[in-house]
Design an enzyme around this catalytic site. Sequence first.
Site, PDB file in Angstrom:
ATOM      1  CB  CYS A  51      -5.219  -1.223  12.910  1.00 13.65           C
ATOM      2  SG  CYS A  51      -6.676  -0.294  13.448  1.00 13.65           S
ATOM      3  CG  ASP A  58      -4.106  -1.762   8.745  1.00 13.38           C
ATOM      4  OD1 ASP A  58      -5.089  -2.523   8.671  1.00 13.38           O
ATOM      5  OD2 ASP A  58      -4.056  -0.786   9.505  1.00 13.38           O
ATOM      6  CB  VAL A  73      16.106   7.632  -1.582  1.00 17.10           C
ATOM      7  CG1 VAL A  73      15.175   6.845  -2.480  1.00 17.10           C
ATOM      8  CG2 VAL A  73      16.113   7.049  -0.178  1.00 17.10           C
ATOM      9  CB  SER A  75      17.179   0.707  -3.278  1.00 14.81           C
ATOM     10  OG  SER A  75      18.328  -0.080  -3.434  1.00 14.81           O
ATOM     11  CG  HIS A  92      -4.952   2.711   5.666  1.00 13.85           C
ATOM     12  ND1 HIS A  92      -4.278   1.753   6.393  1.00 13.85           N
ATOM     13  CD2 HIS A  92      -6.136   2.159   5.363  1.00 13.85           C
ATOM     14  CE1 HIS A  92      -5.022   0.682   6.528  1.00 13.85           C
ATOM     15  NE2 HIS A  92      -6.172   0.903   5.908  1.00 13.85           N
ATOM     16  CD  GLU A  93      -6.685   7.827   5.970  1.00 16.17           C
ATOM     17  OE1 GLU A  93      -7.828   7.592   5.546  1.00 16.17           O
ATOM     18  OE2 GLU A  93      -6.203   7.229   6.959  1.00 16.17           O
TER      19      GLU A  93
END
Length: 153
Positions: A51, A58, A73, A75, A92-93
């Site tokens: 956060c 988070d 891609v 892994s 989060h966004e």
Amino acid sequence: MTDLPIPPLHLGQTSALPASPEAAVLDYVPNPRPGKPYLVRFTAPEFTSLCPVTGQPDFAHLVIDYAPAATIVESKSLKLFLGAFRNHAAFHEDCTVGIGERLFAEMAPVWLRIGGYWYPRGGIPIDVFWQSGEPPAGLWLPAQDVPGYRGRG
């Protein structure tokens, strides 16, 4: 993506966790089935970041789906990139959309989407979704099937 490192930087090598998402190097390899419409799914059920206000961890369940173009891609490099977020402070966004945008910009797939199913912060789960555009016609697009928070274990 025109300049593919040969061989990939991480595959078959000992690699340390990057200090930050920006420092992470993602490896891309040639698509083994170019011109074939198919979907690749990566699921990261234990994604973590910090956060940016409290510094507390988070947690999220990420689902990344993409239809490859010239490259895929690798892994292990993706795992290291996602792991670099555990000491990264962002909302989060920003985490969810930033991961999708970086993969889309570097790999240049036909299509990409990411679902970030975040566990509650302050009693409210925050789920974030981003996609590069409309999925290609005829692409089998399975549901992400991550239940709402009450169903997560």
